[in-house]
Design an enzyme around this catalytic site. Structure first.
Site, short mmCIF file in Angstrom:
data_model
loop_
_atom_site.label_atom_id
_atom_site.label_comp_id
_atom_site.label_asym_id
_atom_site.label_seq_id
_atom_site.Cartn_x
_atom_site.Cartn_y
_atom_site.Cartn_z
N ASP A 179 0.80 -1.23 0.00
CA ASP A 179 0.00 0.00 0.00
C ASP A 179 0.84 1.28 0.00
O ASP A 179 0.37 2.33 -0.40
CB ASP A 179 -0.93 0.02 1.23
CG ASP A 179 -0.17 -0.13 2.55
OD1 ASP A 179 1.06 -0.32 2.52
OD2 ASP A 179 -0.81 -0.05 3.61
N HIS A 180 2.09 1.20 0.42
CA HIS A 180 2.88 2.43 0.55
C HIS A 180 3.43 2.89 -0.79
O HIS A 180 3.28 4.02 -1.19
CB HIS A 180 4.03 2.23 1.55
CG HIS A 180 3.59 2.39 2.97
ND1 HIS A 180 2.63 1.61 3.54
CD2 HIS A 180 3.98 3.26 3.94
CE1 HIS A 180 2.43 1.99 4.80
NE2 HIS A 180 3.24 2.99 5.06
N ASP B 162 4.29 -1.23 11.25
CA ASP B 162 3.89 0.12 10.90
C ASP B 162 3.36 0.78 12.17
O ASP B 162 2.62 0.15 12.93
CB ASP B 162 2.79 0.09 9.83
CG ASP B 162 2.55 1.49 9.29
OD1 ASP B 162 3.09 1.81 8.22
OD2 ASP B 162 1.84 2.27 9.95
N ARG C 108 0.20 12.91 10.20
CA ARG C 108 1.50 13.52 10.46
C ARG C 108 1.71 14.73 9.57
O ARG C 108 1.44 14.65 8.37
CB ARG C 108 2.64 12.51 10.20
CG ARG C 108 2.62 11.40 11.21
CD ARG C 108 3.78 10.45 11.08
NE ARG C 108 3.73 9.55 12.21
CZ ARG C 108 3.99 8.24 12.18
NH1 ARG C 108 4.39 7.69 11.05
NH2 ARG C 108 3.90 7.51 13.26
N SER D 108 7.38 7.31 12.46
CA SER D 108 7.32 6.03 11.76
C SER D 108 8.12 4.92 12.45
O SER D 108 9.10 5.17 13.13
CB SER D 108 7.89 6.25 10.35
OG SER D 108 8.43 5.07 9.83
N ARG E 110 9.82 2.76 10.81
CA ARG E 110 10.80 2.25 9.86
C ARG E 110 12.13 1.93 10.54
O ARG E 110 12.78 2.78 11.14
CB ARG E 110 10.99 3.23 8.69
CG ARG E 110 11.57 4.58 9.04
CD ARG E 110 11.47 5.55 7.88
NE ARG E 110 10.09 5.93 7.64
CZ ARG E 110 9.69 7.14 7.22
NH1 ARG E 110 10.57 8.07 6.95
NH2 ARG E 110 8.41 7.41 7.06
C1 MIC Z 1 4.50 6.42 8.07
O1 MIC Z 1 3.34 6.77 8.19
O2 MIC Z 1 5.47 7.13 8.37
C2 MIC Z 1 4.76 5.03 7.53
C3 MIC Z 1 5.33 5.19 6.20
O3 MIC Z 1 3.56 4.33 7.42
C4 MIC Z 1 5.70 4.33 8.49
C5 MIC Z 1 6.28 3.09 7.97
C6 MIC Z 1 7.44 3.33 7.06
O4 MIC Z 1 8.22 4.23 7.27
O5 MIC Z 1 7.56 2.55 6.15
C7 MIC Z 1 5.12 4.07 9.88
O6 MIC Z 1 4.31 4.82 10.33
O7 MIC Z 1 5.56 3.15 10.56
FE1 SF4 Z 2 0.21 4.86 5.10
FE2 SF4 Z 2 1.64 5.57 7.24
FE3 SF4 Z 2 0.17 7.34 5.92
FE4 SF4 Z 2 -1.02 5.49 7.32
S1 SF4 Z 2 0.31 7.10 8.13
S2 SF4 Z 2 -1.59 6.15 5.27
S3 SF4 Z 2 0.32 3.75 7.02
S4 SF4 Z 2 1.95 6.27 5.14
#
Ligand code: MIC
Ligand code: SF4
Length: 645
Positions: free
Chosen positions: A64-65, A119, A379, A538, A540
């Site tokens: 999905d990302h 995530d 965010r 995140s 990550r």
């Molecule tokens: C995000 O919202 O920052 C992400 C992308 O979903 C991350 C995961 C990632 O960095 O791949 C998260 O929230 O864990």
């Molecule tokens: Fe995707 Fe992270 Fe954004 Fe949620 S916050 S939509 S999991 S990138």
């Protein structure tokens, strides 16, 4: 003394440890989820563990990302994840199925179960009464392999909901209010449990919006009771059979309580550049809006989009507003198409994006220079949209849709009626008999499936056992609230390299200090010095793996965010906390810091660090659990697991 729902669920899953706040517990994990941007690492790690079949009740791999496929890298990652999923008994959710948290809520979430996801917004499942925790990829791989997860038993912060929301105030405003009260580090070491009369006025998707953004509080997770609304939601998904009623005892005692009267809430926004920088919309009224984006795992549910469609029906978005919508799942989009709401959206001037994370993670739709962008996401860290000088406000779908019409930030409570807009009540309802995007099941998985690995997929870096002396040069000094987006930026340019840490590491801290990677590589071991809440955001683990690749040995901060701290330990990088925050100011870039007798000092309650340049010493703490110490001594979780085997 009655029990909180949190402790009832933890007790049901307790494998070892004492259920008292602050002590380390191991719990059984019933479900896992991964997504593609962290998933490639998870499955590389799972492969390295030589596991035939996952040990959970269900594990799902979502894509999905990154669904843009701008080059072979991205498509290769999908093929890799698909092949490993098939091999190990993991359900595979194809690109286009939707955003992992939304799709999991609809198709797989079960009240009372535990869910571990790679995530940070995995707590979305708390809206269904799950203990749903976000973690680093290695922890999720381990949970798949062993069916367990170790975590510090949290305090329980009860949020007592009273009253009911007035029209134009929504679930997003509840969590923005909580963020304003508690801040982005207010939830650290806590599970946030919602209770009280007001709970029953919120639907499951409202609750999921609230637990989703509990991640922004830094909380371990957030949870709601499971009640008649839960039953209604599950019934609408064709899954009434998994419903169980769950709630705290009436005399449950919470470690802390925050009272929230829903009836008092007005529309709110998180202003640039932090989710806890919250203001009433009424105070922002009149700010001109350039972009409105609706979607993300926080606000892309069926009822969210139906409300948006109702606001936009037979109207047109302001000519100077760029307006995009990314539905949360294929099921939702299908339902919107069936009932005509999609037509209202398109006719009003909405650009419909793929059912995926999209603009939330900077995958397209970066606003123009200096733009004001209203987003229903979770965010708004500086630059995350892909435009460094954009001003991103986080708002509810109702506020976003209304402001898209007027072209200015608009308060529905003040102006909705004047504009002749009535908000309908929309029940959670998205049952579509079959999701064609979820493929494979436990039955169809085959262990002889060959793992497909494209040329961009590189081995992840590994650490070595802790030596007697640990030393390094301070190669970076940063302030408070540094996010993992700052440490390892993610956008359409870099996301294709999530399975190539050596390449990705060239961009580590790119936005803060472009010379960092080279400086770190040239030092004989590096140290990062940071302020409060280092590594928020995140999950990550690339934010630990890229520094490891560049030779970082330890990080000293005033405090750490939970998931990032674990990711550092998993990688064998020591997260150390200043005993006296003022010592932060006594350290200069380039200073050589030495920890003598490092292996021994790990056992002490405080650790002495020597500054070779100034001749000073200062004290830091690790606060490591027994398991964490073992990982650090071994040089990370993988080495430690090998030693234990
Ligand atoms: C995000 O919202 O920052 C992400 C992308 O979903 C991350 C995961 C990632 O960095 O791949 C998260 O929230 O864990
Ligand atoms: Fe995707 Fe992270 Fe954004 Fe949620 S916050 S939509 S999991 S990138």
């Amino acid at each position: 003394m009655g029990q909180t729902l949190t402790y009832k669920l933890l007790e049901n899953h307790l494998v070892s440890g004492a259920l008292t706040p602050g002590s380390e517990i191991t719990i059984r994990i019933d479900q896992t989820l991964t997504q593609d941007s962290t998933g490639t690492m998870v499955y590389l790690q799972l492969e390295a563990m030589d596991v035939e079949k996952v040990q959970t009740e269900i594990s799902v791999a979502y894509i999905d990302h990154n669904t843009l496929q701008t080059g072979f890298e991205n498509a290769d990652d999908h093929a890799f994840i698909e092949s490993v999923a098939k091999r190990h008994g993991v359900v595979f959710s194809k690109p286009g199925g939707g955003i992992c948290h939304q799709v999991h809520l609809e198709n797989y979430g079960v009240p009372g179960k535990t869910l571990l996801g790679s995530d940070s917004h995995t707590p979305t499942g708390g809206g269904l009464g799950m203990i749903a925790i976000g973690a680093g990829g290695l922890d999720v791989a381990m949970a798949m392999a062993k069916g367990t997860y170790s975590v510090t038993a949290p305090k329980v912060l009860g949020v007592n909901l009273r009253g009911s929301l007035r029209p134009w105030a929504s679930a997003k405003d509840v969590i923005l209010h909580v963020l304003r009260e508690l801040s982005v580090k207010g939830g650290v070491g806590r599970i946030v449990e919602y209770f009280g009369e007001g709970v029953k006025t919120l639907s499951v998707t409202d609750r999921a919006t609230i637990t989703n953004m509990g991640a922004e509080l830094g909380a371990t997770t957030s949870v709601f009771p499971s009640d008649e609304n839960t039953k209604a939601y599950l019934t609408a998904q064709g899954r009434a059979d998994v419903y169980v009623a769950l709630e705290a005892d009436v005399d449950a005692v919470y470690d802390e309580v925050l009272d929230v009267n829903l009836s008092d809430l007005t529309p709110l926004a998180a202003m640039p550049h932090s989710p806890d920088n919250v203001s009433e919309i009424s105070k922002l009224s009149g700010i001109k809006v350039d972009q409105v984006a609706i979607g993300s795992c926080t606000n892309s549910s069926y009822s969210d989009l139906m409300k948006v469609a109702a606001i936009l029906k037979d109207r047109t978005v302001h000519p100077e507003v760029s307006f995009v919508i990314a539905p949360g799942s294929a099921k939702i989009l299908s339902k919107l198409a069936e009932n005509g709401a999609l037509k209202s959206l398109i006719d009003a001037g909405a650009r419909i994006l793929e059912n995926a994370c999209g603009p939330c993670i900077g995958m397209g739709q970066s606003p123009k220079s200096g733009a004001v962008s209203l987003r229903t996401f979770n965010r708004n860290f500086k630059g995350r949209s892909g435009t460094q000088d954009a001003e991103v406000y986080l708002v509810s779908p109702e506020t976003a849709a209304l402001s898209a019409l007027t072209g200015y930030i608009t308060d529905g409570m003040q102006d909705g009626a004047n504009l002749g807009i009535e908000l309908p009540h929309i029940p959670d309802e998205t049952f579509v008999p079959k999701s064609s995007f979820s493929v494979f099941s436990e039955e169809t998985n085959t262990s002889n499936t060959e793992v497909v690995m494209g040329p961009n997929i590189k081995p992840f870096p590994r650490n070595v056992a802790l030596g007697d002396t640990l030393s390094g040069e301070v190669v970076l000094q940063v302030g408070d609230h540094v996010t993992t987006d700052d440490i390892m930026p993610s956008d359409s340019r870099l996301l294709p390299y999530r399975s190539n840490v050596p390449y990705l590491s060239n961009f580590c801290f790119e936005k803060i200090d472009g010379a960092f990677p080279e400086r770190a590589r040239n030092a004989d071991g590096g140290v990062i010095v940071a302020g409060d809440n280092y590594g928020q955001g995140s999950s990550r683990e690339h934010a630990a793996l890229a520094p490891l690749q560049l030779g970082i040995r330890f990080v000293i901060a005033k405090s750490f965010a939970r998931i990032h701290r674990s990711n550092l330990i998993n990688s064998g990088i020591l997260p150390l906390v200043f005993e006296n925050g003022d010592d932060y100011d006594r350290i200069a870039l380039g200073a050589k810091l030495v920890i003598d007798d490092a292996r021994k000092q790990l056992d002490a309650s405080s650790i002495t660090v020597r500054n070779e340049n100034s001749g000073d010493t200062f004290v830091v703490t690790g606060g490591f659990s027994k398991l964490e110490k073992k990982m650090i001594l071994a040089g990370g979780k993988i080495n430690q697991t090998r030693e234990d085997a």
